[in-house]
Write a protein that holds these residues in place. Structure first.
Motif, mmCIF file in Angstrom:
data_model
loop_
_atom_site.group_PDB
_atom_site.id
_atom_site.type_symbol
_atom_site.label_atom_id
_atom_site.label_comp_id
_atom_site.label_asym_id
_atom_site.label_seq_id
_atom_site.Cartn_x
_atom_site.Cartn_y
_atom_site.Cartn_z
ATOM 1 N N THR A 20 -5.299 -12.571 0.435
ATOM 2 C CA THR A 20 -4.631 -11.657 1.491
ATOM 3 C C THR A 20 -4.489 -10.297 0.621
ATOM 4 N N TRP A 21 -4.024 -10.166 -0.569
ATOM 5 C CA TRP A 21 -3.582 -9.055 -1.584
ATOM 6 C C TRP A 21 -5.050 -8.633 -2.012
ATOM 7 N N ILE A 22 -5.912 -9.430 -2.018
ATOM 8 C CA ILE A 22 -7.406 -8.756 -2.473
ATOM 9 C C ILE A 22 -7.844 -7.959 -1.333
ATOM 10 N N SER A 23 -7.801 -8.493 -0.062
ATOM 11 C CA SER A 23 -8.505 -8.294 0.903
ATOM 12 C C SER A 23 -7.726 -6.350 1.203
ATOM 13 N N PHE A 24 -6.279 -6.535 1.338
ATOM 14 C CA PHE A 24 -5.569 -5.223 1.401
ATOM 15 C C PHE A 24 -6.070 -4.260 0.434
ATOM 16 N N THR A 25 -5.836 -4.749 -0.749
ATOM 17 C CA THR A 25 -6.143 -3.829 -1.841
ATOM 18 C C THR A 25 -7.566 -3.106 -1.687
ATOM 19 N N VAL A 26 -8.601 -3.933 -1.424
ATOM 20 C CA VAL A 26 -9.932 -3.626 -1.462
ATOM 21 C C VAL A 26 -10.086 -2.622 -0.144
ATOM 22 N N SER A 27 -9.410 -2.886 1.277
ATOM 23 C CA SER A 27 -9.375 -2.248 2.214
ATOM 24 C C SER A 27 -8.741 -0.748 2.004
ATOM 25 N N ILE A 28 -7.710 -0.573 1.250
ATOM 26 C CA ILE A 28 -7.079 0.407 0.906
ATOM 27 C C ILE A 28 -7.754 1.384 -0.013
ATOM 28 N N ALA A 29 -8.409 0.577 -1.259
ATOM 29 C CA ALA A 29 -9.265 1.523 -1.930
ATOM 30 C C ALA A 29 -10.222 1.951 -1.477
#
Length: 98
Positions: A20-29
């Motif tokens: 979840t954190w990786i998905s959130f970070t990648v989408s924001i980046a």
């Protein structure tokens, strides 16, 4: 007395939390990089960046509100069930007061 089953929420695995954190970070980046390299002026980039930040904040607030409402329903249901069980436990059908 009732067919409702109350279960405790299951804990999330560390793999799910990491995903979840990786998905959130990648989408924001990815969104940020897309805005930075977009061929428009700085004002438009700023507008899109602020819109993205407001969307993220609203999503977090909405998900927290939905979770809080569901948790409050669960607590109220448990309180009601406990009151009924207490009343039934205290009721003695052989002790009739006329």
């Amino acid at each position: 007395m009732t067919d409702k089953k109350y279960t405790t929420p299951t804990a999330h695995t560390s793999a799910w939390i990491a995903q979840t954190w990786i998905s959130f970070t990648v989408s924001i980046a990815a969104t940020g990089i897309g805005i930075i390299y977009m061929p428009v002026n700085t004002w438009m980039k700023g507008y899109l960046g602020m819109g993205t930040l407001f969307s993220i904040g609203s999503t977090i607030s909405l998900s927290k509100t939905i979770r809080d409402v569901e948790e409050s329903k669960r607590v109220i249901s448990r309180l009601d069930e406990a009151k009924v069980e207490k009343m039934l436990a205290e009721y003695d059908p052989y002790n009739k007061v006329v």
